[in-house]
Design a protein around this motif. Sequence first.
Motif, PDB file in Angstrom:
ATOM      1  N   ASN A 149      -4.673   6.195   0.349  1.00 43.66           N
ATOM      2  CA  ASN A 149      -3.806   5.353  -0.440  1.00 43.66           C
ATOM      3  C   ASN A 149      -4.600   5.519  -2.317  1.00 43.66           C
ATOM      4  N   ASP A 187      -4.009   4.108  -4.720  1.00 46.80           N
ATOM      5  CA  ASP A 187      -4.461   2.500  -5.134  1.00 46.80           C
ATOM      6  C   ASP A 187      -5.770   2.130  -4.088  1.00 46.80           C
ATOM      7  N   LYS A 201      -9.457   0.303  -6.243  1.00 45.47           N
ATOM      8  CA  LYS A 201      -8.578  -0.351  -7.355  1.00 45.47           C
ATOM      9  C   LYS A 201      -8.606  -1.233  -6.059  1.00 45.47           C
ATOM     10  N   GLN A 202      -7.422  -1.797  -4.526  1.00 45.60           N
ATOM     11  CA  GLN A 202      -7.404  -2.524  -3.990  1.00 45.60           C
ATOM     12  C   GLN A 202      -8.459  -3.566  -3.340  1.00 45.60           C
ATOM     13  N   THR A 210       1.017  -0.976  -0.181  1.00 46.19           N
ATOM     14  CA  THR A 210       0.134   0.131   0.021  1.00 46.19           C
ATOM     15  C   THR A 210       1.163   1.293  -0.215  1.00 46.19           C
TER      16      THR A 210
END
Length: 508
Positions: free
Chosen positions: A92, A94, A97-98, A42
Amino acid sequence: MAHLRSRRRLALAVPVVLSLTASLGFLPGAASAAPLTASATTSADGPNLAYVVNTRTDHRTIESVEKAISAAGGTVVIAYEKIGVIVVHSANPDFGKQIRAVRGVQSAGATRTAPLTAAGTTDEGAAQMLSAAEAAKVSRTAATGEEPLEADQWDLRAIGADKAAKTNPGSKNVTVAVIDVGVDDTHPDIAPNFSPSQSANCVGGKPDTTYGAWRPVDAEHYHGTHVAGEIAAARNGIGVAGVAPGVKVSGITVAEPDASQLFYPESVVCAFVFAADHGVEITNNSYYVDPWLYNCLDDPDQRAIVDAVNRAQLYAQKKGTLNVAAAGNSNDDLDSNALVDASSPDDSTAVTRTVDPHKCFDVPTQLPGVVTVASTGVTGAKSYFSSYGKGVINVAAPGGDKYQIPDTPSKNGRILSTMPNNQYGFLQGTSMATPHVAGVAALLKSKYPWASPAQLQALLKAEADNPGCPTAPYDGNGDGVVDATCVGGKHVNGFYGAGIVNALRAVK
């Protein structure tokens, strides 16, 4: 300022329900093949954003998803387990998406495009305050039995609310929650009917029930106080009267406390759940959820917003709450194939885009079961700003129109109501039409206390007066240009839905 602002007919609501159900259908095959937790890699070097993570509603799934949220660099603000919505903050970049790859997550996305700060409505144009001298002038024209400023309330007479109050002003057992920028419950026209126990501040997604937390932060956050007065200003010999002056009104604040007054999805989710869990019969939603005017299902962030808010408002409906919302002030045809949205996202840099309103939804206005309201002026014509659309608009109500001039002391075609700090002022917008419908719905609920939300919506339509589509081309501002086209017949059409609500017929 954010977007303060109206909804549609029962039989015609079915296609939207089906399309939303199909569009929001989850893909368990893809989700179940994903790992139980997010990637351990992360990053925390992105902007700190708010997210909604939507999951199955069993405790085990929610518990495992919360662990995955932590692993992906997220912090849980609150989890609404009954509807499977978790509000999260994360830096984070992302994170979305994660977390969408986690088993049990059905949709997830950022609720804003700008970073969180220390802290959307549907009125059209600036407020016009009523001065003490002007109020005194209006008061001198009050007839026996009228409130001092009632002569300027052409909107009450337009739907028979002045006469309805003599038959049935509404029941104290019915509460309308104003989901908005805050309500000044100290106003003498609002205080007699205000319900503190059903009020809260939901900004950020978690309810704060500290006494007074629902109040506007300053006089510029006036929208909710105006709406509350339109619904339930008391007939107490002071100022104005509401459509349902005998019912209770509460305030649930969802607008950011800064000048933007934005209505973010997590705050609105909190408001619907809080209203439902605190026995509110009707919610008034004179806004659209920021930052997107239209939320497109092919975008994962916007899809998650639709999903989260829809879960919350459906939860409220199942608990017996009718949700009433504004159609908007863009003069958009919500049944067209394409609309230009040049205002989204409104919390950062807007990008002009063309959207299909059958696939990109104005939230909560276009959610299933919500009553969508269009606006009319004193002549009964569609307000020049009001959005419309056959199969989308449920009913219409007075919301004001500066081009339609009434024969009143102030000659003001807008709607007069309460403002913070014991003031009164004029506003126009589908924001003002919606509380008229919420008020009539409250009168119907008072008369038929066991009526379900669907039955109340059917009654609203059955009691409405439909003028039908105009015979001449519609030119709302009188500039010689056709501004909108009405489609439909005398019973159901794009300008009025089932018609303009009628308070007197509702109580009779």
